[in-house]
Design a protein around this motif. Structure first.
Motif, PDB file in Angstrom:
ATOM      1  N   THR A 227      -8.747   0.642   3.234  1.00  8.70           N
ATOM      2  CA  THR A 227      -9.785   0.743   2.199  1.00  8.70           C
ATOM      3  C   THR A 227     -10.423   2.119   2.226  1.00  8.70           C
ATOM      4  O   THR A 227     -10.648   2.734   1.177  1.00  8.70           O
ATOM      5  CB  THR A 227     -10.863  -0.339   2.413  1.00  8.70           C
TER       6      THR A 227
ATOM      7  N   ILE B 200      -7.543  -3.475   7.232  1.00  5.47           N
ATOM      8  CA  ILE B 200      -8.150  -3.489   5.902  1.00  5.47           C
ATOM      9  C   ILE B 200      -9.199  -2.388   5.787  1.00  5.47           C
ATOM     10  O   ILE B 200      -9.268  -1.678   4.783  1.00  5.47           O
ATOM     11  CB  ILE B 200      -8.777  -4.871   5.622  1.00  5.47           C
ATOM     12  N   LYS B 201      -9.999  -2.234   6.829  1.00  6.86           N
ATOM     13  CA  LYS B 201     -11.051  -1.218   6.830  1.00  6.86           C
ATOM     14  C   LYS B 201     -10.461   0.184   6.703  1.00  6.86           C
ATOM     15  O   LYS B 201     -10.925   0.992   5.894  1.00  6.86           O
ATOM     16  CB  LYS B 201     -11.874  -1.331   8.108  1.00  6.86           C
TER      17      LYS B 201
ATOM     18  N   ALA C 100     -12.033   0.048  -8.589  1.00 11.57           N
ATOM     19  CA  ALA C 100     -11.369  -0.922  -7.712  1.00 11.57           C
ATOM     20  C   ALA C 100     -11.734  -2.353  -8.105  1.00 11.57           C
ATOM     21  O   ALA C 100     -10.875  -3.244  -8.115  1.00 11.57           O
ATOM     22  CB  ALA C 100     -11.755  -0.655  -6.260  1.00 11.57           C
TER      23      ALA C 100
ATOM     24  N   ASN D  18       0.814  -1.218   0.000  1.00  6.97           N
ATOM     25  CA  ASN D  18       0.000   0.000   0.000  1.00  6.97           C
ATOM     26  C   ASN D  18       0.843   1.261   0.000  1.00  6.97           C
ATOM     27  O   ASN D  18       0.316   2.357  -0.159  1.00  6.97           O
ATOM     28  CB  ASN D  18      -0.959  -0.006   1.194  1.00  6.97           C
TER      29      ASN D  18
ATOM     30  N   ASN E 294      -7.979   4.584   0.696  1.00  2.85           N
ATOM     31  CA  ASN E 294      -7.872   4.389  -0.752  1.00  2.85           C
ATOM     32  C   ASN E 294      -9.123   4.869  -1.473  1.00  2.85           C
ATOM     33  O   ASN E 294      -9.040   5.445  -2.567  1.00  2.85           O
ATOM     34  CB  ASN E 294      -7.628   2.907  -1.071  1.00  2.85           C
TER      35      ASN E 294
END
Length: 200
Positions: A130, A126-127, A163, A64, A133
């Motif tokens: 995300t 991840i949350k 995405a 990332n 992003n």
């Protein structure tokens, strides 16, 4: 147990990210161990866990952090003066090409590896990533809408479409290397046309 100063913590964290990236590129995610990484940084294995909960988390942060890939995708396309449909198509093709050329992204988009890595990541990580992003994606989409490249639509929905298209890269092995590009040609053409409308 020794405690690190803030300066030492930052130096060690950067070392883990830098050496981890080098080792993942050289040997691959599966063949790189935490022992390899801490040895390269000259720290004890226990110290690793003060920064990352697992090898998967370190890899996730490194992937990332591929700012050069994100910047090339976004900046180059904001500067392009192409017809809308061609601009959106070229965005997807460039993204897929960069994924194929970047050894870290190759590993990330590998279907089996991707699933194994994601399963071991903390849900909050991840949350949060995300969310960040999506925020960046929405800003990019809004700029394209303002320029008239994309039709008026919910930027969050379009960012999700972008995405989703890029995540299809994880199916390359399953669909086959010869068939996958042909499938993506059809999908990209349909999406580009749907998001930009008919050519003027």
């Amino acid at each position: 147990m020794s405690k690190f100063t803030e300066n030492e913590r930052e130096q060690i964290r950067q070392c883990l990210l830098t050496k981890g990236k080098e080792l993942f590129i050289r040997y691959g995610f599966a063949k790189t161990s935490i022992d390899d990484i801490v040895q390269a940084c000259g720290i004890g294995k226990g110290s690793f866990y003060k920064f990352f909960s697992s090898k998967e988390e370190l890899f996730y942060y490194i992937v990332n952090g591929q700012e050069e890939v994100r910047n090339r995708l976004i900046v180059e396309h904001l500067q392009e003066n192409l017809p809308p449909r061609e601009m959106i198509s070229s965005f997807f093709y460039l993204a897929l090409r960069l994924a194929d050329e970047n050894p870290l992204l190759q590993q990330w988009f590998d279907e089996g590896e991707h699933e194994r890595i994601v399963r071991k990541l903390p849900a909050h990580l991840i949350k949060d990533t995300t969310r960040d992003n999506v925020k960046t994606g929405i800003q990019f989409i809004q700029s394209l809408i303002e320029r008239g490249v994309l039709k008026e639509n919910d930027p969050e929905v379009i960012a999700g479409v972008f995405a989703a298209i890029l995540m299809l890269r994880t199916l390359k092995e399953r669909l086959g290397h010869e068939l996958f590009p042909k499938i993506m040609d059809v999908i990209i053409d349909c999406i580009a046309q749907g998001l930009t409308g008919p050519e003027k």
